[in-house]
Write an enzyme that holds these catalytic residues in place. Structure first.
Site, PDB file in Angstrom:
ATOM      1  N   SER A 151      42.816  69.712  36.510  1.00 37.26           N
ATOM      2  CA  SER A 151      43.142  69.472  37.917  1.00 37.26           C
ATOM      3  C   SER A 151      44.606  69.810  38.132  1.00 37.26           C
ATOM      4  CB  SER A 151      42.900  68.000  38.249  1.00 37.26           C
ATOM      5  OG  SER A 151      43.540  67.668  39.467  1.00 37.26           O
ATOM      6  N   TYR A 164      44.539  59.446  36.402  1.00 40.69           N
ATOM      7  CA  TYR A 164      43.805  60.723  36.488  1.00 40.69           C
ATOM      8  C   TYR A 164      44.715  61.877  36.037  1.00 40.69           C
ATOM      9  CZ  TYR A 164      41.107  64.513  38.757  1.00 40.69           C
ATOM     10  OH  TYR A 164      40.392  65.658  39.022  1.00 40.69           O
TER      11      TYR A 164
HETATM   12  P1  NDP Z   1      31.740  64.805  41.353  1.00 40.94           P
HETATM   13  O1  NDP Z   1      32.159  63.386  41.401  1.00 40.94           O
HETATM   14  O2  NDP Z   1      31.141  65.439  42.551  1.00 40.94           O
HETATM   15  O3  NDP Z   1      30.751  65.034  40.116  1.00 40.94           O
HETATM   16  C1  NDP Z   1      31.100  64.522  38.861  1.00 40.94           C
HETATM   17  C2  NDP Z   1      30.002  64.854  37.872  1.00 40.94           C
HETATM   18  O4  NDP Z   1      30.358  64.200  36.630  1.00 40.94           O
HETATM   19  C3  NDP Z   1      28.643  64.344  38.303  1.00 40.94           C
HETATM   20  O5  NDP Z   1      27.648  65.268  37.975  1.00 40.94           O
HETATM   21  C4  NDP Z   1      28.493  63.082  37.479  1.00 40.94           C
HETATM   22  O6  NDP Z   1      27.132  62.857  37.167  1.00 40.94           O
HETATM   23  C5  NDP Z   1      29.260  63.434  36.195  1.00 40.94           C
HETATM   24  N1  NDP Z   1      29.654  62.209  35.511  1.00 40.94           N
HETATM   25  C6  NDP Z   1      30.522  61.270  35.944  1.00 40.94           C
HETATM   26  N2  NDP Z   1      30.546  60.244  35.086  1.00 40.94           N
HETATM   27  C7  NDP Z   1      29.658  60.543  34.085  1.00 40.94           C
HETATM   28  C8  NDP Z   1      29.211  59.867  32.930  1.00 40.94           C
HETATM   29  N3  NDP Z   1      29.668  58.637  32.596  1.00 40.94           N
HETATM   30  N4  NDP Z   1      28.293  60.459  32.135  1.00 40.94           N
HETATM   31  C9  NDP Z   1      27.804  61.675  32.462  1.00 40.94           C
HETATM   32  N5  NDP Z   1      28.186  62.364  33.547  1.00 40.94           N
HETATM   33  C10 NDP Z   1      29.107  61.797  34.356  1.00 40.94           C
HETATM   34  O7  NDP Z   1      33.051  65.607  40.879  1.00 40.94           O
HETATM   35  P2  NDP Z   1      33.549  67.112  41.163  1.00 40.94           P
HETATM   36  O8  NDP Z   1      32.403  68.046  41.136  1.00 40.94           O
HETATM   37  O9  NDP Z   1      34.470  67.071  42.292  1.00 40.94           O
HETATM   38  O10 NDP Z   1      34.470  67.340  39.862  1.00 40.94           O
HETATM   39  C11 NDP Z   1      34.086  68.114  38.748  1.00 40.94           C
HETATM   40  C12 NDP Z   1      35.323  68.286  37.869  1.00 40.94           C
HETATM   41  O11 NDP Z   1      36.339  68.972  38.606  1.00 40.94           O
HETATM   42  C13 NDP Z   1      35.938  66.965  37.432  1.00 40.94           C
HETATM   43  O12 NDP Z   1      36.363  67.067  36.080  1.00 40.94           O
HETATM   44  C14 NDP Z   1      37.122  66.809  38.357  1.00 40.94           C
HETATM   45  O13 NDP Z   1      38.141  66.020  37.795  1.00 40.94           O
HETATM   46  C15 NDP Z   1      37.544  68.247  38.566  1.00 40.94           C
HETATM   47  N6  NDP Z   1      38.306  68.478  39.805  1.00 40.94           N
HETATM   48  C16 NDP Z   1      37.716  68.339  41.036  1.00 40.94           C
HETATM   49  C17 NDP Z   1      38.437  68.585  42.196  1.00 40.94           C
HETATM   50  C18 NDP Z   1      37.859  68.453  43.566  1.00 40.94           C
HETATM   51  O14 NDP Z   1      38.571  68.622  44.562  1.00 40.94           O
HETATM   52  N7  NDP Z   1      36.571  68.149  43.700  1.00 40.94           N
HETATM   53  C19 NDP Z   1      39.862  69.016  42.135  1.00 40.94           C
HETATM   54  C20 NDP Z   1      40.386  69.090  40.799  1.00 40.94           C
HETATM   55  C21 NDP Z   1      39.625  68.846  39.692  1.00 40.94           C
HETATM   56  P3  NDP Z   1      26.398  61.423  37.192  1.00 40.94           P
HETATM   57  O15 NDP Z   1      27.113  60.543  38.153  1.00 40.94           O
HETATM   58  O16 NDP Z   1      25.013  61.815  37.571  1.00 40.94           O
HETATM   59  O17 NDP Z   1      26.485  60.961  35.763  1.00 40.94           O
END
Ligand code: NDP
Length: 253
Positions: A151, A164
């Protein structure tokens, strides 16, 4: 728009594939022909992805998914995942370590210990555990690719984003060390800054923001998925998905 390269015969693990950026990266890799091992906790989201991949396969004959409902806090489960991939395919071609959590936006002095520890557990320890679990399998691929979701917060380190930001700085440091260890191999390892993207996590971080002003995750996912290209040469860098450029943050020697 689809990826300009073919991934038929290649196996990809995508974590956090149930929604957001990970969902669309998984979809893109499958559309290019990969067998995607889709990991997350929410079975409904994984099944929706599987349905979409099956529909696309019926049209093009490309792409498959294996669904792995797993809480990535389960370290033994991550070890088992590596073992299962080894048994079934004997190698791994692509790792997209995308799952992550925000934790809380708060002054560092107000962050609860359990929240800080959860962010580190999910964003850092579980990513390291996954790297450890699949590193031997990626080394067996003729074009192993690892894509670690970081990020801009790792560098901006803005007020109230402390846990974070620290976790994502750790992701990038791990990625660079791992890339340095494997420089002589075909394995290419890069971190990614997706930039602000219209997902549940972004809405949690910025509740007052109009999501329509942000790019859809499918748009960002397509850019990130280009790092799975078997012809990619870059390693140990940070890919900025907004400018679609590789960055390096090395201090002068
Ligand atoms: P979301 O919150 O939309 O999705 C997160 C995903 O991670 C979900 O599929 C969730 O699945 C999974 N996840 C979370 N906790 C667990 C767990 N304990 N076990 C297994 N899976 C898990 O996030 P984004 O799509 O926005 O983010 C994706 C990546 O991009 C992240 O690493 C984030 O830090 C990074 N990012 C995002 C930005 C943004 O603006 N969106 C900006 C910068 C970085 P489930 O809950 O089904 O387990």
């Amino acid at each position: 728009m689809t990826l300009p390269f073919d991934l038929t015969g290649r196996v990809a693990v995508v974590t956090g594939a149930s929604r957001g950026i990970g969902y669309f990266i998984a979809k893109e890799l499958a559309a290019a022909g990969a067998h995607v091992v889709a990991v997350a906790r929410t079975v409904g989201g994984l099944e929706e992805l599987d349905d979409e991949i099956k529909q696309e396969n019926a049209r093009t004959g490309k792409g498959e998914a294996t669904l792995v409902p797993l809480d990535l806090a389960d370290m033994a489960g991550i070890d088992r995942l590596g073992g299962a991939i080894h048994e079934r395919w004997g190698k791994l071609d692509i790792l997209v370590a995308n799952a992550g959590i925000l934790g809380v936006i708060a002054p560092l002095g107000h962050v609860e210990a359990k929240v800080f520890e959860k962010v580190m557990l999910l964003n850092v320890t579980s990513m390291w555990r996954l790297i450890r679990s699949v590193d031997p399998l990626l080394r067996l691929s003729d074009a192993g690719r690892a894509i670690l979701l970081s990020s801009g917060a790792a560098h901006s380190a803005r007020a109230y984003w402390g846990p974070y930001a620290a976790s994502k700085a750790a992701v990038e440091a791990m990625g660079r060390s791992w890339a340095d260890e494997t420089r002589q191999l075909p394995l290419r390892i890069n971190s990614v800054n997706p930039g602000a993207t219209r997902t549940a996590m972004r809405a949690q971080a910025m509740p007052g923001e109009d999501p329509k002003t942000l790019p859809h995750p499918s748009e960002i996912a397509l850019r990130i998925a280009t790092l799975a290209d078997p012809a990619l040469t870059e390693t140990g860098l940070i890919f900025d998905a907004t400018s679609e450029r590789f960055l390096t943050y090395r201090m002068p020697e």
